[in-house]
Enzyme design. Sequence first.
Site: not given
Length: 647
Positions: A65-66, A120, A380, A536, A538
């Site tokens: 999706d990203h 996520d 965000r 995030s 990440r």
Amino acid sequence: MTSLNLAQKIISDHLVEGKVESGQEIGLKVDRVLMQDATGTMACLQFEAMGIPRVKVEHAAIYVDHNILQTGFENADDHRFLQTFASKYGIYYSKPGNGICHQVNLERFSVPGKLLIGSDSHTPTAGGAGMMAIGVGGLDVAVAMAGAPFYTKMPKIVGVKLTGMLRPWVTAKDIILEMLRRLSVKGGVGKIFEYYGEGIRSLGVPQRGTICNMGAELGATTSLFESDEVTLDYLTRQGRPHDYKRYMGDPSCSYDENIEINLSELEPLIALPGSPDAVHKVRDVQGVDVHQVLIGSCTNSSYVEMMTVAHVLKGRKVHSNVTMAINPGSKQVLETVARDGPIYDIIASGARLLESGCQGCIGMGSAPGTDWISIRSFNRNWPGRSGTKDDKVYLTSPEVCVACAVTGKITDPRDLGEYPNIPWPDKFVIDDSSIVAPAHADQADKIQISRGPNIRPLPLRQPMESVLQGEVLIRVGDNISTDAIMPAGAKILPLRSNVPAISEYVFYWIDPDFAKRAKEKHGGFIIGGENYGQGSSREHAALAPMYLGVKGVIAKSFARIHKANLINFGIIPFEFQNAYDFELLVQGTPITIENVVSSLKNENNKMIEAIADKNKITLKVDLTPRQREVLIAGGLLNYIRSIQHRS
Ligand code: MIC
Ligand code: SF4
């Protein structure tokens, strides 16, 4: 028996280690996991490194999706890697175009009372359906897929009582913006928000999901709602009534902290550029010229929202100075809206209809022009996240967004007239053909994993040194987000499976020379303010600095997921005992920390001394015994391997 709130109940049901007392480390059995493409390649490589033939959770899914722009071979190669990997190891694979992980998960896989962890930070969206869903780093997901518990500190539980009812044009987004206005982006660190009270009955599951989703911006561990007749209704329309089970807190339960919001008193709100907690009434900022409007993201792109937007656009045109784009949250949303008619109204208005995915939210396209005012229904707006330096991104509800799009100015949607009360469809379009089931276990060894040249092996750290020595490489302020540490966007995101390449962009927006300097100095230290690493999940914000030789991060305080990620990659998160010592540590200051391993070994040792130039400063090491062992081993993968060796 003592009465329990909902969060305590779900945690007790999954507890395998520790006590349900705030501040204690708890180990929880994980039922389900979620991954997405930008963090998922690493999680998969990490799982592979553990040498386990199939995932050991009841359900695992990975969503593309990203990274769906495909401007070069990188994304497409990663997709093929993920699909073949998923099939081999027993993971469902959601194809690009099928939608944003959190929206699809809510629709197809959310189950009340289950524990989900996801790589996520917006994984808590599933809390809208009564699931306990926690955002973590990819390595934590990999470890859970290997059958190990998920460890965290037992958070405080905050009861949020909702009374009254939202007035027309006021939405779930305004509830969570009100929470951000009251509590700020660090107000939720170490907390779970449990929403209850009469006010929740008028909120559908996706609206509840919006609130849980943006609890991530409060820094919360997760947010959740009880499951009730609204949840059953949603699951029934999804063709999954069998997944429903009633979960709620005991009637006399209590909370560590309490908040109350009267929904009848709320009005349309908007976060001003720079931070999701810079919240104001739309009325107070109305009239400002708008250049771009984006509607979508995992926060606000459900069926009812898309239908409401389409209804407002019917017979109207997007203002001549505005460019407007809409990303439905999932293929199901887009398909159901298409079936029910109003796609025509969207196209006729001049809005740009994009595919379902993250896109502009993570700077994958739709970057605003210089000095543009961009109004978005996203979650965000940290500087640069849109892909444009010095951007001016406002966050608000889809209702405010569409009002701005048609008037060309920041507009309170109540000025548009009657509110379109959109009913739910009897049934959503249910077609899971874009979610590819894994191969049967006995066929798994026939599957070849496809690896393109962008997929580089996972770097590992050596075991912890007894002396950490180096210079301050950079000093940053409060609330530094992981977007600032390891930016995303169309240029950088495709490098997520290539750590050497992506590490060139650490702190890119703040200090483009950081990577070069870190390499020249053979690593060193990062100095941060409060809430370092917010946002995030990440893990590249820990992994890439580790690759560049960063030996420690010294901050006033840390955000939860980033702190866990630093530990997972063998970087000690030190906290200042005295916040004023922050002033002493400027770029170039030499730092030496001795007896690191012996200090970590002694769990009673909560302080460690550092010599910074000629000054002695005291640093806190707020770590559980398990985290200490992980750090000594040089990170979680090394630690797990050492355990596998021992047994
Ligand atoms: C985000 O919204 O920042 C992301 C992209 O979804 C991240 C995950 C990532 O960086 O891949 C998140 O929220 O965890
Ligand atoms: Fe995607 Fe944006 Fe949601 Fe992150 S916040 S999962 S980038 S839509």
